[in-house]
Design a protein around this motif. Structure first.
Motif, mmCIF file in Angstrom:
data_model
loop_
_atom_site.group_PDB
_atom_site.id
_atom_site.type_symbol
_atom_site.label_atom_id
_atom_site.label_comp_id
_atom_site.label_asym_id
_atom_site.label_seq_id
_atom_site.Cartn_x
_atom_site.Cartn_y
_atom_site.Cartn_z
ATOM 1 N N SER A 51 0.816 -1.214 0.000
ATOM 2 C CA SER A 51 0.000 0.000 0.000
ATOM 3 C C SER A 51 0.847 1.260 0.000
ATOM 4 O O SER A 51 0.314 2.373 -0.031
ATOM 5 C CB SER A 51 -0.932 0.013 1.216
ATOM 6 O OG SER A 51 -0.176 0.017 2.423
ATOM 7 N N GLY A 52 2.163 1.109 0.039
ATOM 8 C CA GLY A 52 3.055 2.258 0.020
ATOM 9 C C GLY A 52 4.494 1.807 0.131
ATOM 10 O O GLY A 52 4.786 0.611 0.201
ATOM 11 N N PRO A 53 5.436 2.743 0.163
ATOM 12 C CA PRO A 53 6.860 2.413 0.157
ATOM 13 C C PRO A 53 7.472 2.139 1.523
ATOM 14 O O PRO A 53 8.665 1.848 1.611
ATOM 15 C CB PRO A 53 7.481 3.667 -0.462
ATOM 16 C CG PRO A 53 6.589 4.774 0.008
ATOM 17 C CD PRO A 53 5.205 4.199 0.022
ATOM 18 N N ASP A 54 6.673 2.220 2.578
ATOM 19 C CA ASP A 54 7.184 2.039 3.938
ATOM 20 C C ASP A 54 7.004 0.576 4.352
ATOM 21 O O ASP A 54 5.899 0.148 4.698
ATOM 22 C CB ASP A 54 6.444 2.968 4.895
ATOM 23 C CG ASP A 54 7.015 2.943 6.308
ATOM 24 O OD1 ASP A 54 7.760 2.002 6.639
ATOM 25 O OD2 ASP A 54 6.710 3.855 7.086
ATOM 26 N N ALA A 55 8.093 -0.187 4.352
ATOM 27 C CA ALA A 55 8.000 -1.621 4.635
ATOM 28 C C ALA A 55 7.598 -1.914 6.070
ATOM 29 O O ALA A 55 7.103 -3.005 6.365
ATOM 30 C CB ALA A 55 9.341 -2.299 4.330
ATOM 31 N N VAL A 56 7.799 -0.970 6.964
ATOM 32 C CA VAL A 56 7.496 -1.208 8.376
ATOM 33 C C VAL A 56 6.047 -0.869 8.716
ATOM 34 O O VAL A 56 5.491 -1.417 9.664
ATOM 35 C CB VAL A 56 8.469 -0.413 9.274
ATOM 36 C CG1 VAL A 56 8.125 -0.566 10.747
ATOM 37 C CG2 VAL A 56 9.903 -0.881 9.029
ATOM 38 N N ASN A 57 5.409 0.003 7.936
ATOM 39 C CA ASN A 57 4.065 0.454 8.298
ATOM 40 C C ASN A 57 2.995 0.184 7.237
ATOM 41 O O ASN A 57 1.812 0.121 7.578
ATOM 42 C CB ASN A 57 4.083 1.952 8.606
ATOM 43 C CG ASN A 57 4.892 2.272 9.847
ATOM 44 O OD1 ASN A 57 4.563 1.833 10.938
ATOM 45 N ND2 ASN A 57 5.980 3.021 9.684
ATOM 46 N N ASP A 58 3.354 0.057 5.981
ATOM 47 C CA ASP A 58 2.351 -0.162 4.937
ATOM 48 C C ASP A 58 1.903 -1.619 4.885
ATOM 49 O O ASP A 58 2.533 -2.502 5.485
ATOM 50 C CB ASP A 58 2.897 0.289 3.577
ATOM 51 C CG ASP A 58 2.931 1.807 3.455
ATOM 52 O OD1 ASP A 58 1.965 2.453 3.889
ATOM 53 O OD2 ASP A 58 3.933 2.343 2.942
ATOM 54 N N ARG A 59 0.806 -1.854 4.159
ATOM 55 C CA ARG A 59 0.184 -3.181 4.131
ATOM 56 C C ARG A 59 0.612 -3.980 2.901
ATOM 57 O O ARG A 59 0.820 -3.415 1.829
ATOM 58 C CB ARG A 59 -1.344 -3.046 4.121
ATOM 59 C CG ARG A 59 -1.932 -2.476 5.406
ATOM 60 C CD ARG A 59 -3.419 -2.215 5.269
ATOM 61 N NE ARG A 59 -3.706 -1.000 4.496
ATOM 62 C CZ ARG A 59 -4.346 -0.968 3.338
ATOM 63 N NH1 ARG A 59 -4.773 -2.085 2.770
ATOM 64 N NH2 ARG A 59 -4.572 0.185 2.727
ATOM 65 N N LEU A 60 0.707 -5.281 3.076
ATOM 66 C CA LEU A 60 0.973 -6.188 1.965
ATOM 67 C C LEU A 60 -0.300 -6.366 1.150
ATOM 68 O O LEU A 60 -1.346 -6.735 1.691
ATOM 69 C CB LEU A 60 1.458 -7.534 2.493
ATOM 70 C CG LEU A 60 1.813 -8.594 1.449
ATOM 71 C CD1 LEU A 60 3.026 -8.172 0.635
ATOM 72 C CD2 LEU A 60 2.079 -9.945 2.133
ATOM 73 N N ILE A 61 -0.228 -6.129 -0.142
ATOM 74 C CA ILE A 61 -1.397 -6.252 -1.008
ATOM 75 C C ILE A 61 -1.332 -7.493 -1.894
ATOM 76 O O ILE A 61 -2.337 -8.176 -2.089
ATOM 77 C CB ILE A 61 -1.553 -4.986 -1.876
ATOM 78 C CG1 ILE A 61 -1.985 -3.808 -0.990
ATOM 79 C CG2 ILE A 61 -2.575 -5.192 -2.997
ATOM 80 C CD1 ILE A 61 -2.145 -2.499 -1.744
ATOM 81 N N ALA A 62 -0.162 -7.803 -2.420
ATOM 82 C CA ALA A 62 -0.053 -8.940 -3.335
ATOM 83 C C ALA A 62 1.333 -9.549 -3.245
ATOM 84 O O ALA A 62 2.308 -8.881 -2.890
ATOM 85 C CB ALA A 62 -0.344 -8.514 -4.771
#
Length: 232
Positions: A51-62
């Protein structure tokens, strides 16, 4: 230092029997043969959309994955799944990966999607271009949805490419740069499985260079990747 980078505590939870069995089956698999030649056996090329470029806070979509077996891409040995989202990612994010709000809403239950990825990947070594991002997204998702620690050997192809072709290292950075330099065609980018195919083609070009950079075995090739040392 490492613990502060990985603040993921495994929660105790009860999984449905089928998912628990998938996790048990994966845990019971033997590890890959790290002494095999780099061009032998199975590598799993991975790419994720988020859902965004932040691997620590964004969500996995695919998640997309594609196997390289005995030095050849096996298109029949591939995997792609969209994880169901409670709310779609922002419009500007959808423009990047092309997974629309309807696709996100109708995706697979995240627990089932990740269990299916375990079945596909097994215990084979994982490959990605700029692997820490993909590894972090997956590790967080496994912790959140299945309550397991997903720690696997990761080979960062960005590292290996720089070692294999040092004359390009100072002027090539992203995957697009490397693909263009080696005239690797890409029909479209930023869809997980398509990015896997592009990465796999670059991987095939890197494998013959393994011996020249001191990697006579798959395990040594993995160990040359800074990503594997950091992620471990």
């Amino acid at each position: 230092m490492i613990s502060s980078l990985w603040p993921f505590r495994i929660a105790r939870r009860t999984l449905p029997a089928e998912l628990a069995q998938a996790v048990k089956r994966w845990r019971g698999l033997p590890d890959y043969d790290s002494e095999r030649p780099p061009a032998m056996g199975r590598w799993v090329v991975v790419d994720v959309e988020s859902s965004g470029p932040d691997a620590v806070n964004d969500r996995l979509i695919a998640v997309g994955a594609l196997a390289i077996v005995d030095g050849q891409i096996d298109l029949s040995d591939s995997f792609e799944v969209i994880l169901r989202q409670d709310a779609p990612s922002p419009a500007d994010n959808i423009e990047v990966h092309g997974i629309g709000g309807t696709e996100q809403a109708l995706g697979m239950d995240p627990r089932e999607a990740l269990a299916a990825f375990l079945d596909f990947a097994g215990k084979d070594p994982l490959v990605a271009f700029h692997a820490p991002f993909d590894a972090t997204m997956l590790r967080r998702a496994f912790d959140l949805h299945l309550g397991i620690a997903f720690r696997r050997p990761w080979m960062d192809l960005a590292d290996i490419a720089c070692l294999a072709w040092p004359k390009y290292a100072s002027r090539l950075s992203g995957l697009d740069d490397w693909l263009e330099a080696f005239s690797i065609p890409v029909a479209f980018r930023h869809r997980a499985i398509a990015d896997c195919l592009a990465t796999a083609q670059l991987m095939l070009m890197a494998l013959p260079e393994a011996a020249g950079i001191g990697a006579s075995t798959s395990g040594k090739l993995v160990s040359l990747s800074r990503a594997d040392r950091w992620l471990s």
